[in-house]
Design a protein around this motif. Structure first.
Motif, PDB file in Angstrom:
ATOM      1  N   PHE A  83       3.212  29.252 -21.815  1.00  0.00           N
ATOM      2  CA  PHE A  83       2.559  28.745 -20.608  1.00  0.00           C
ATOM      3  C   PHE A  83       1.587  29.774 -20.046  1.00  0.00           C
ATOM      4  N   VAL A  84       2.059  31.004 -19.881  1.00  0.00           N
ATOM      5  CA  VAL A  84       1.209  32.058 -19.320  1.00  0.00           C
ATOM      6  C   VAL A  84       0.042  32.353 -20.259  1.00  0.00           C
ATOM      7  N   ALA A  85       0.317  32.452 -21.561  1.00  0.00           N
ATOM      8  CA  ALA A  85      -0.741  32.759 -22.520  1.00  0.00           C
ATOM      9  C   ALA A  85      -1.824  31.678 -22.518  1.00  0.00           C
ATOM     10  N   PHE A  86      -1.416  30.418 -22.341  1.00  0.00           N
ATOM     11  CA  PHE A  86      -2.376  29.312 -22.371  1.00  0.00           C
ATOM     12  C   PHE A  86      -3.163  29.201 -21.062  1.00  0.00           C
ATOM     13  N   TYR A  87      -2.481  29.222 -19.928  1.00  0.00           N
ATOM     14  CA  TYR A  87      -3.130  28.899 -18.656  1.00  0.00           C
ATOM     15  C   TYR A  87      -3.797  30.071 -17.940  1.00  0.00           C
ATOM     16  N   ARG A  88      -3.430  31.300 -18.223  1.00  0.00           N
ATOM     17  CA  ARG A  88      -4.030  32.391 -17.448  1.00  0.00           C
ATOM     18  C   ARG A  88      -5.506  32.594 -17.781  1.00  0.00           C
ATOM     19  N   ARG A  89      -5.971  32.058 -18.888  1.00  0.00           N
ATOM     20  CA  ARG A  89      -7.384  32.229 -19.250  1.00  0.00           C
ATOM     21  C   ARG A  89      -8.316  31.255 -18.533  1.00  0.00           C
ATOM     22  N   PHE A  90      -7.737  30.212 -17.889  1.00  0.00           N
ATOM     23  CA  PHE A  90      -8.557  29.248 -17.157  1.00  0.00           C
ATOM     24  C   PHE A  90      -8.686  29.696 -15.701  1.00  0.00           C
ATOM     25  N   THR A  91      -9.913  29.990 -15.261  1.00  0.00           N
ATOM     26  CA  THR A  91     -10.109  30.492 -13.902  1.00  0.00           C
ATOM     27  C   THR A  91      -9.748  29.440 -12.854  1.00  0.00           C
ATOM     28  N   ASN A  92      -9.941  28.150 -13.162  1.00  0.00           N
ATOM     29  CA  ASN A  92      -9.610  27.118 -12.180  1.00  0.00           C
ATOM     30  C   ASN A  92      -8.100  26.979 -12.006  1.00  0.00           C
ATOM     31  N   VAL A  93      -7.308  27.387 -12.997  1.00  0.00           N
ATOM     32  CA  VAL A  93      -5.841  27.338 -12.901  1.00  0.00           C
ATOM     33  C   VAL A  93      -5.299  28.665 -12.386  1.00  0.00           C
ATOM     34  N   ALA A  94      -5.839  29.758 -12.883  1.00  0.00           N
ATOM     35  CA  ALA A  94      -5.315  31.086 -12.546  1.00  0.00           C
ATOM     36  C   ALA A  94      -5.411  31.393 -11.049  1.00  0.00           C
ATOM     37  N   GLY A  95      -6.287  30.713 -10.320  1.00  0.00           N
ATOM     38  CA  GLY A  95      -6.432  30.960  -8.892  1.00  0.00           C
ATOM     39  C   GLY A  95      -5.518  30.106  -8.023  1.00  0.00           C
ATOM     40  N   LYS A  96      -4.803  29.180  -8.609  1.00  0.00           N
ATOM     41  CA  LYS A  96      -3.943  28.272  -7.830  1.00  0.00           C
ATOM     42  C   LYS A  96      -2.721  29.000  -7.296  1.00  0.00           C
ATOM     43  N   GLN A  97      -2.262  28.578  -6.103  1.00  0.00           N
ATOM     44  CA  GLN A  97      -1.054  29.160  -5.505  1.00  0.00           C
ATOM     45  C   GLN A  97       0.159  28.936  -6.406  1.00  0.00           C
ATOM     46  N   SER A  98       0.268  27.718  -6.956  1.00  0.00           N
ATOM     47  CA  SER A  98       1.427  27.405  -7.790  1.00  0.00           C
ATOM     48  C   SER A  98       1.458  28.301  -9.031  1.00  0.00           C
ATOM     49  N   PHE A  99       0.274  28.584  -9.588  1.00  0.00           N
ATOM     50  CA  PHE A  99       0.239  29.419 -10.786  1.00  0.00           C
ATOM     51  C   PHE A  99       0.650  30.851 -10.482  1.00  0.00           C
ATOM     52  N   SER A 100       0.140  31.417  -9.396  1.00  0.00           N
ATOM     53  CA  SER A 100       0.466  32.820  -9.113  1.00  0.00           C
ATOM     54  C   SER A 100       1.949  32.984  -8.785  1.00  0.00           C
ATOM     55  N   THR A 101       2.530  32.022  -8.060  1.00  0.00           N
ATOM     56  CA  THR A 101       3.965  32.107  -7.750  1.00  0.00           C
ATOM     57  C   THR A 101       4.789  31.884  -9.010  1.00  0.00           C
TER      58      THR A 101
END
Length: 145
Positions: A83-101
């Motif tokens: 999950f982290v390897a896939f989604y952290r490269r997308f800037t529109n996802v990496a900035g979300k509150q849910s993603f950082s928590t």
């Protein structure tokens, strides 16, 4: 001669033997956790985040001796990593509150498994903190944050 006569009069204590047989029957067996079958990512962020959180919640809730604990822990760790390897490269996802928590919670649980292994349950203090983070993540996912 005194030692021989003491040994000849020794008899086992039957009360302790009977109690030892009764005690395990009274102990409650841990309730079995249902082994998830929906591992892996779908490439939809909110679906994947909700799934990862539910699997992490299950893995966090397991106590020592729970059936399939090691398999659930290992699958959860792999899913968290993917999950982290896939989604952290997308800037529109990496900035979300849910993603950082969720990223923080993933680091906590993955660090636990790295330090203690998949057979050791999550300690109560860490479990409480993770449950708080899961609740916050789920709230943010519902709000599409």
């Amino acid at each position: 001669a005194a030692a021989v006569s003491a040994a000849a009069t020794w008899q086992p204590l039957t009360a302790f033997a009977e109690e030892a047989v009764v005690a395990p029957a009274e102990a409650e067996a841990p309730k079995p956790a249902e082994f998830p079958t929906d591992w892996g990512l779908t490439a939809d962020y909110y679906t994947d985040a909700a799934k990862v959180v539910s699997h992490m919640r299950l893995a966090t809730s397991l106590d020592k001796g729970a059936p399939d604990m090691e398999k659930i822990a290992l699958n959860t760790k792999k899913e968290m990593s993917d999950f982290v390897a896939f989604y952290r490269r997308f800037t529109n996802v990496a900035g979300k509150q849910s993603f950082s928590t969720l990223y923080t919670a993933i680091n906590v649980l993955a660090g636990h498994y790295t330090s203690y292994g998949p057979k050791y349950p999550v300690p109560a203090k860490r479990r409480t903190r993770l449950y708080q983070e899961y609740a916050e993540i789920e709230k943010n996912i519902k709000k599409r944050r």
